[in-house]
Design a protein around this motif. Sequence first.
Motif, PDB file in Angstrom:
ATOM      1  N   LEU A 140       4.981  10.912 -32.287  1.00 56.38           N
ATOM      2  CA  LEU A 140       4.545  11.954 -33.224  1.00 56.38           C
ATOM      3  C   LEU A 140       3.193  11.645 -33.864  1.00 56.38           C
ATOM      4  O   LEU A 140       2.700  12.442 -34.665  1.00 56.38           O
ATOM      5  N   GLY A 141       2.589  10.492 -33.536  1.00 51.29           N
ATOM      6  CA  GLY A 141       1.250  10.184 -34.027  1.00 51.29           C
ATOM      7  C   GLY A 141       1.188   9.373 -35.294  1.00 51.29           C
ATOM      8  O   GLY A 141       0.117   9.258 -35.915  1.00 51.29           O
ATOM      9  N   PHE A 142       2.297   8.772 -35.728  1.00 50.36           N
ATOM     10  CA  PHE A 142       2.281   7.933 -36.929  1.00 50.36           C
ATOM     11  C   PHE A 142       1.491   6.652 -36.669  1.00 50.36           C
ATOM     12  O   PHE A 142       1.481   6.123 -35.558  1.00 50.36           O
ATOM     13  N   GLU A 143       0.821   6.161 -37.696  1.00 51.19           N
ATOM     14  CA  GLU A 143       0.158   4.861 -37.656  1.00 51.19           C
ATOM     15  C   GLU A 143       1.092   3.810 -38.254  1.00 51.19           C
ATOM     16  O   GLU A 143       1.887   4.114 -39.146  1.00 51.19           O
ATOM     17  N   GLU A 144       0.983   2.562 -37.780  1.00 51.66           N
ATOM     18  CA  GLU A 144       1.857   1.491 -38.252  1.00 51.66           C
ATOM     19  C   GLU A 144       1.069   0.475 -39.068  1.00 51.66           C
ATOM     20  O   GLU A 144      -0.055   0.113 -38.718  1.00 51.66           O
ATOM     21  N   LEU A 161      13.617  16.877 -33.050  1.00 53.34           N
ATOM     22  CA  LEU A 161      13.580  18.240 -33.585  1.00 53.34           C
ATOM     23  C   LEU A 161      13.419  18.234 -35.101  1.00 53.34           C
ATOM     24  O   LEU A 161      12.611  18.988 -35.666  1.00 53.34           O
ATOM     25  N   LEU A 162      14.183  17.396 -35.766  1.00 55.11           N
ATOM     26  CA  LEU A 162      14.112  17.329 -37.223  1.00 55.11           C
ATOM     27  C   LEU A 162      12.726  16.883 -37.682  1.00 55.11           C
ATOM     28  O   LEU A 162      12.138  17.474 -38.598  1.00 55.11           O
ATOM     29  N   MET A 163      12.194  15.855 -37.068  1.00 53.10           N
ATOM     30  CA  MET A 163      10.882  15.341 -37.474  1.00 53.10           C
ATOM     31  C   MET A 163       9.778  16.367 -37.220  1.00 53.10           C
ATOM     32  O   MET A 163       8.894  16.570 -38.060  1.00 53.10           O
ATOM     33  N   VAL A 171      10.054  19.119 -39.927  1.00 53.25           N
ATOM     34  CA  VAL A 171       9.706  18.721 -41.284  1.00 53.25           C
ATOM     35  C   VAL A 171       8.212  18.434 -41.396  1.00 53.25           C
ATOM     36  O   VAL A 171       7.591  18.665 -42.446  1.00 53.25           O
ATOM     37  N   ILE A 172       7.587  17.963 -40.308  1.00 55.62           N
ATOM     38  CA  ILE A 172       6.129  17.760 -40.312  1.00 55.62           C
ATOM     39  C   ILE A 172       5.421  19.115 -40.425  1.00 55.62           C
ATOM     40  O   ILE A 172       4.458  19.261 -41.189  1.00 55.62           O
ATOM     41  N   ASP A 173       5.887  20.104 -39.675  1.00 53.75           N
ATOM     42  CA  ASP A 173       5.298  21.446 -39.773  1.00 53.75           C
ATOM     43  C   ASP A 173       5.445  21.998 -41.183  1.00 53.75           C
ATOM     44  O   ASP A 173       4.518  22.606 -41.725  1.00 53.75           O
ATOM     45  N   TYR A 174       6.628  21.784 -41.776  1.00 51.40           N
ATOM     46  CA  TYR A 174       6.857  22.254 -43.143  1.00 51.40           C
ATOM     47  C   TYR A 174       5.881  21.581 -44.110  1.00 51.40           C
ATOM     48  O   TYR A 174       5.259  22.235 -44.950  1.00 51.40           O
TER      49      TYR A 174
END
Length: 905
Positions: free
Chosen positions: A878-882, A843-845, A848-851
């Motif tokens: 959430l779609g992050f790349e590593e 929920l937090l992530m 904050v991504i939307d923000y």
Amino acid sequence: MTVRNIDALLKPRSIAIIGASRRAGSVGAVLARNLFNGGFDGPIMPVNPKHEAIEGVLCYRDISELPVTPDLAVVCTPPKTVPDIVRQLAERGTRGVVVITAGFGEGNDEEGMALRQATLDAARPHLTRIIGPNCLGILVPGMGLNASFAHLAPPKGRIAFVTQSGAIVTSVLDWAERRNIGFSHMISLGDMADVDFGDTIDYLANDPNTRAILLYVEAITDARKFMSAARAAARMKPVIVVKAGRHAASAQAAASHTGALAGSDAVYDAAFRRAGMLRVDTLGELFAAVETLASTEPPAGDRLAILTNGGGIGVLATDALIGHGGQLAELPPETIDSLNEVLPPTWSHGNPVDIIGDAPGKRYADSLSILADTQDADAILVLNCPTAVADSMDAAEAVIAEQGRQRSGRGHRPTLLTCWVGEHTAQNARRRFAEAGIPSYTTPEGAVRAFMHMVDYRRNQEQLLETPPSVPELFTPDYETANQLVEKAAAEGREILSEPEAKQLLAAYGVEVVPTEVATDADRAAEAADRLGYPAAIKILSKDITHKSDVGGVVLDLEDADAVRHAAEGMQRRVSETYPDAELQGFSVQPMVKRAGAWELIAGFTEDEQFGPVVLFGQGGTAVEVIKDQSLALPPLNLKLAGDMISRTRIYRQLQGYRDRRPADMEAIELTLTRIAQIAADLSRVKELDINPLLASADGVVALDARIRIGENGQGTRRLAIRPYPRGLEKTVTADDGQHYLLRPILPEDEPALHRAFAHLTPEQIRLRFFAPMKQLSHMAAARFTQIDYNREMALIITDPDKVPGEAELYGAVHIHADPDGEKAEYSIIVRNDLTRQGLGRLLMEHVIDYARHRGIGEIDGDVLRENQPMLALCRQLGFEEHVDPEERDVIRVTLPLATDTGGG
């Protein structure tokens, strides 16, 4: 843009001089000489079709002939040529340009303004940054860069000096040369068409070669950028400022007492204080302050002990101390007894400690040792005037030796300052003090000013990190009522709300007001008074009369209906005689509020041209503009900031109570100020608000009279110099177990909850989050996490929906910190151990991504330990790349590019 491509200006690898010259005395010739002789280790390429070579270096006919693209170009050609030159440079790839030339709209010249805009239009598509126009240039002694037409080149140092005025640069160079003061940077910003104070402060704050930042300010262009940069920089290193134009008259006519009192210089004062900067009055004080702060720790308080061999200079120091708001330390009896044992019977037996003109070095050392042991002095000022019966150098060496012994000890040690008066002997003493790292001054007054500068600096720093108390209860304003009142007046073409409307608006924000009714004539005024009760007060209602008392438009203590009727008729008569063209809408009627021992205060806000809304507080009443006892602060406010604001007024000491007068309810006054600040943040149509008097007593506060002026709908929160709490981000969220929580931005009041949440973390969670073991979270770390600049940072927390900040628990938090350009933001996240696996992290992530996407941030990234598999799994969802650094394989860099929408205020 803020720090983007500033490195091309201040750390270039190659330079071109457009308009370089061999003509003696020309700006182009001086620039070329300074650049070629500064020691810069890189290509310097002069451009001028009239010369074959300059300073023995081949000269190029135009920009297209340059063998390499310069990082930095310095332009000193006629104004009309500059836009095309900047276009050519930008298209070629030059990222930084210094425009020395003047003639770009100084004095609002239309042709010059057009050239200024054309220059900016040429640079911006290529992100080329411009310093100037109309500037002296830039100097970076550490890399041999002297792109200026200054007459001197300073040595390398760790002080950065930034100024709008080129003449100030040359004056400072003269001043500093005699004192062998070096600089990391000297930057003349000129007209600040592009690069301004905010940009340079951001850059210098992160420059490891800069220990302190000095500013000479004439005006601020982008207040929010300036405040964000200054607040960030002041937490890392001293930022000291001289502001020119201290006594300039306010340029805006005001319709309220508040507007009349809030002059522009006082607003700058409030802004500098809020940013944690230190303001001084003169260039001499500017450098004295930075030398002092660099050589010693600021004192813990404002209590000064004075040790002197001359009564006269001790009195001068005492007068200066009291005049600057400091305190003479009260020496306890045991300290007096100890001094009696080492001093002759004729010593002063108090503070200042006058040890008599024949004092040898040992007497100085013994006295200093005793004073240093007391807990009642925050600093000691040691004074010496030359006498024929004592050796001043012997005294200086004794003080240095004693200070060395004290530094090797432990525990409380007061800050030490010295002042050896005179020239011949004193010069040698001051040199020895400088070698020993002990601040030294030429006059007692100068020493005291330096002491108070340190006191002010510490206070400002503490204010940056001090945790405010929790508000006493949850409160939500009645936004709908407040907006309706303002929009109704605007629709009717009115600039001033009626007194009853103004009080309704205040009541919608929880400010206590006296009940008020509107009557159209004298008879109806009497009827209203019968309903409200006696004694009564009536006031005229007229949009054409700014101050009611000017026409006897306020009558108090009316005991019955006949008295009310008679007073109203008299007001009508006086208005028709004094202001025959004024329209009288009627009368406001209210009961008299009698509170024993109450004080009349003023509170409100006005809108400053540079900094937007500014809150005012002080002593009120009809003579408020004569008394001029007020302080200013930038919104938003919390209880701590409001309390600091109140404490800076003269009436503050009275509000503490005295004799049989009970203290005022300070919390009620503080709450009122925070709610006034909230009105300023929420209602962009409201330009001025004035409560005078705000009656304050031990029983609380009540607004007896109020005046509100409205205007055009502003830019929402963008008009505020400090971005306020973003209430729009508050929302109810549901965990996987069905429990409802409040998700909202963090507040400074949340620090106690953050410490409690940290106590719920396991050692493993702490190691995975902070990359190191920690037993507890320090106040400084917690304050930096909770007291954030919403313009650059955001921390969203999950908390209780029905408790006030500070008392509510903190169950999880995510924090992002954007770079000054807003291109990237780094995230961090933590969830309490007892609430993991409830989906709170997700929920937090997500929020904050939307923000970040809404704010226009281009990318979110973070570092995750490889063993932190739950965090890596969430990032993948959430779609992050590593990304793995071969040299740090235990840490994985995760990045999330964002498709952004339009940013908010």
